[in-house]
Structure formats: C-alpha cells, structure tokens
Design an enzyme around this catalytic site. Sequence first.
Site, PDB file in Angstrom:
ATOM      1  N   SER A 140     -46.558 -27.773  21.789  1.00 46.80           N
ATOM      2  CA  SER A 140     -47.054 -28.014  20.431  1.00 46.80           C
ATOM      3  C   SER A 140     -46.294 -27.080  19.511  1.00 46.80           C
ATOM      4  CB  SER A 140     -48.544 -27.679  20.381  1.00 46.80           C
ATOM      5  OG  SER A 140     -48.996 -27.609  19.035  1.00 46.80           O
ATOM      6  N   TYR A 153     -56.266 -22.476  21.927  1.00 46.73           N
ATOM      7  CA  TYR A 153     -55.230 -23.512  22.082  1.00 46.73           C
ATOM      8  C   TYR A 153     -53.845 -22.906  21.836  1.00 46.73           C
ATOM      9  CZ  TYR A 153     -52.817 -28.002  21.234  1.00 46.73           C
ATOM     10  OH  TYR A 153     -51.954 -29.076  21.270  1.00 46.73           O
TER      11      TYR A 153
HETATM   12  P1  NAP Z   1     -55.422 -37.302  23.743  1.00 45.09           P
HETATM   13  O1  NAP Z   1     -55.228 -38.614  23.061  1.00 45.09           O
HETATM   14  O2  NAP Z   1     -56.751 -36.637  23.662  1.00 45.09           O
HETATM   15  O3  NAP Z   1     -55.012 -37.455  25.294  1.00 45.09           O
HETATM   16  C1  NAP Z   1     -55.189 -36.395  26.200  1.00 45.09           C
HETATM   17  C2  NAP Z   1     -54.920 -36.884  27.614  1.00 45.09           C
HETATM   18  O4  NAP Z   1     -55.074 -35.776  28.526  1.00 45.09           O
HETATM   19  C3  NAP Z   1     -55.898 -37.966  28.078  1.00 45.09           C
HETATM   20  O5  NAP Z   1     -55.200 -38.932  28.825  1.00 45.09           O
HETATM   21  C4  NAP Z   1     -56.857 -37.206  28.993  1.00 45.09           C
HETATM   22  O6  NAP Z   1     -57.431 -38.091  29.946  1.00 45.09           O
HETATM   23  C5  NAP Z   1     -55.883 -36.191  29.622  1.00 45.09           C
HETATM   24  N1  NAP Z   1     -56.538 -35.028  30.229  1.00 45.09           N
HETATM   25  C6  NAP Z   1     -57.428 -34.158  29.672  1.00 45.09           C
HETATM   26  N2  NAP Z   1     -57.828 -33.251  30.583  1.00 45.09           N
HETATM   27  C7  NAP Z   1     -57.152 -33.542  31.742  1.00 45.09           C
HETATM   28  C8  NAP Z   1     -57.140 -32.961  33.045  1.00 45.09           C
HETATM   29  N3  NAP Z   1     -57.894 -31.889  33.353  1.00 45.09           N
HETATM   30  N4  NAP Z   1     -56.339 -33.515  33.988  1.00 45.09           N
HETATM   31  C9  NAP Z   1     -55.593 -34.611  33.701  1.00 45.09           C
HETATM   32  N5  NAP Z   1     -55.558 -35.197  32.489  1.00 45.09           N
HETATM   33  C10 NAP Z   1     -56.343 -34.673  31.520  1.00 45.09           C
HETATM   34  O7  NAP Z   1     -54.384 -36.227  23.170  1.00 45.09           O
HETATM   35  P2  NAP Z   1     -52.799 -36.335  22.844  1.00 45.09           P
HETATM   36  O8  NAP Z   1     -52.617 -35.965  21.422  1.00 45.09           O
HETATM   37  O9  NAP Z   1     -52.220 -37.587  23.342  1.00 45.09           O
HETATM   38  O10 NAP Z   1     -52.294 -35.069  23.697  1.00 45.09           O
HETATM   39  C11 NAP Z   1     -51.130 -35.114  24.489  1.00 45.09           C
HETATM   40  C12 NAP Z   1     -50.449 -33.754  24.432  1.00 45.09           C
HETATM   41  O11 NAP Z   1     -49.893 -33.576  23.123  1.00 45.09           O
HETATM   42  C13 NAP Z   1     -51.369 -32.556  24.674  1.00 45.09           C
HETATM   43  O12 NAP Z   1     -50.737 -31.629  25.517  1.00 45.09           O
HETATM   44  C14 NAP Z   1     -51.551 -31.960  23.283  1.00 45.09           C
HETATM   45  O13 NAP Z   1     -51.839 -30.576  23.344  1.00 45.09           O
HETATM   46  C15 NAP Z   1     -50.191 -32.250  22.702  1.00 45.09           C
HETATM   47  N6  NAP Z   1     -50.127 -32.230  21.227  1.00 45.09           N
HETATM   48  C16 NAP Z   1     -50.941 -33.049  20.510  1.00 45.09           C
HETATM   49  C17 NAP Z   1     -50.863 -33.015  19.117  1.00 45.09           C
HETATM   50  C18 NAP Z   1     -51.748 -33.904  18.272  1.00 45.09           C
HETATM   51  O14 NAP Z   1     -51.857 -33.642  17.051  1.00 45.09           O
HETATM   52  N7  NAP Z   1     -52.336 -34.939  18.801  1.00 45.09           N
HETATM   53  C19 NAP Z   1     -49.946 -32.176  18.484  1.00 45.09           C
HETATM   54  C20 NAP Z   1     -49.115 -31.372  19.259  1.00 45.09           C
HETATM   55  C21 NAP Z   1     -49.207 -31.410  20.635  1.00 45.09           C
HETATM   56  P3  NAP Z   1     -58.824 -37.794  30.730  1.00 45.09           P
HETATM   57  O15 NAP Z   1     -59.762 -37.233  29.705  1.00 45.09           O
HETATM   58  O16 NAP Z   1     -59.208 -39.140  31.261  1.00 45.09           O
HETATM   59  O17 NAP Z   1     -58.485 -36.842  31.811  1.00 45.09           O
END
Ligand code: NAP
Length: 237
Positions: A140, A153
């Site tokens: 991130s 975080y």
């Molecule tokens: P999201 O839509 O909430 O998806 C998160 C994913 O992680 C889901 O598939 C969830 O599935 C899985 N997950 C959570 N806990 C887990 C565990 N213990 N083991 C395996 N899988 C797990 O969020 P996203 O935005 O796509 O996030 C993807 C990445 O991008 C993350 O690393 C986040 O920190 C990063 N990021 C996001 C943003 C943003 O603004 N969205 C910005 C910068 C970076 P289950 O709950 O079914 O396990």
Amino acid sequence: MIENQTAIVTGASRGLGRHVALRLAQERVRVAVAARTFDEVTRVAEEIRAAGGEALPLVIDVASWSSVEQGVATVRQQFGKIDILVNNAGVGWYKPFTEHTIEELDRTIDVNLKGTLYMTKAVLPDMQAAHYGQIVNVASDLGRRVIPGMAAYVASKFGVLGFAGSILREVKGSGVKVTTLTPGIIDTFFGGAVEGTKEETWSLRPEFVAGMIVDMLKLPKHWVVDELAIHAMGQEF
Ligand code: NAP
C-alpha cells in the site's frame, strides 16, 4: 510470456485479488483462487472456467502456517508447480488506535505481514530450485507514508515493504523476482466498502491495477520492477 504458467492469488474471492485472478486466466495462466470463504472462491473459479480459463478454488487462511502449508501442497499436487504468487490478501480498520480490539490488531499483522511471509516461505524453495518464479506483494502507499487512524495497518504495510525489499535482494541471483505494489485508494470492498461506489477521481479501478500487475509479470526475464507506486490524482499522497 506467462501462458501455461501457474499462479496462486491470495485474497482472490473479491476486490483486487479477484480481478488479478480473472486477468491471469485471460493470459492462459492456471490460477489457484485463494481466500478463506469457500462459496466466494468457488464462485470466482466458476467465473474463470465459464470464460474458458482454468482455476482451482482454494480455501486458505494466510495467517495460519498449517493452512498455508496444506493449501500450497494442494496447488503443487493439482498444477505440478507454482510459477507466480500474488500476496494480495489484506485487512484493515480505519479508526483511532485505542478503539482497535486486540483481535483487530492481531488480524492486521497476521494477515497483512505474517501472511505475506508464510506464503512466500511456502513457495520460495521450489521457485529457487526451478530458477524461476515471480512474487508480487500488494502492499500500500501506507507502506511508505504515515496517516492517523490506520496505525496498525500502516505498521503492517511498512513491514511488508521491509520484507519485500530484503527478500528481493536475497533471491535475485536465483532467477526469482519480487515486485511490490504501493497503490493508493482502490475501489474495492476493503474496510467494509462496496466495489464500484468510489468516485474515480480519487480511487483506482481494481481491474486496471490488476492489468498493471499482469503486464509486469510479462516483462523480460532479466527485468524486475522492485516497487510500483500508483495513485488517483485526486487522492492525498
Ligand atoms: P477486499 O475487497 O476487502 O478483499 C480482501 C481479500 O482478502 C478478500 O478476498 C478476503 O477474502 C481476503 N482475506 C482476508 N483475510 C484473509 C486471510 N486470513 N486469508 C486469506 N485471505 C484473506 O480488499 P482489497 O482492496 O481488494 O485488498 C487487496 C489488497 O490491496 C490488500 O492487501 C490491501 O491492503 C491492499 N490495498 C487496498 C487498497 C484499497 O484502497 N482498497 C489500497 C492499497 C492497498 P476472505 O474474507 O474470504 O478470506
């Protein structure tokens, strides 16, 4: 090229990980769609198969070493090898530090940081032996800058950046690449949001971020993108 290669994408049940899995499958990569929720990984795997791709739904908790070991063994058994790992699973809460529960603090570190270490440890020996492998970490921009309201975080993502930079230098002689993304706000389900509801002047569309990840995976063998920062112009960064 990455055609006919195999990949594990963690956090692939929704959000950015789902788009990465879909894009990889379009490139004819066989994809293990990994997350904790059986129905959701099955749904994404079916979506890939319906489009003519090959997918393995994989229930995995990246915060648990035994779950990671077992999940990676299943992929090895089904696909024979693992060429690409996308460490994408992540969780986070936006609120003052004192309002975080201990469970939220543990999960933030266990999923974001320990999960990245565990998954990498599980696939790296085989990649090194094969003199080939690509690991992409979705960190991130908060792995490089600090803000109030997301201290745990931010700590977890600083950890990912530290780990990723070190491990890249440790393995680069073996033909294994490590690339880390430091994106700003992405329009996903993160933090309880709903994908497709954020204004695009200040948030990134996940399908385009997924496209960039896949494009990086297709770069010449001797190139490595060690870090990639990307933001919507309207976001503070
Ligand atoms: P999201 O839509 O909430 O998806 C998160 C994913 O992680 C889901 O598939 C969830 O599935 C899985 N997950 C959570 N806990 C887990 C565990 N213990 N083991 C395996 N899988 C797990 O969020 P996203 O935005 O796509 O996030 C993807 C990445 O991008 C993350 O690393 C986040 O920190 C990063 N990021 C996001 C943003 C943003 O603004 N969205 C910005 C910068 C970076 P289950 O709950 O079914 O396990």
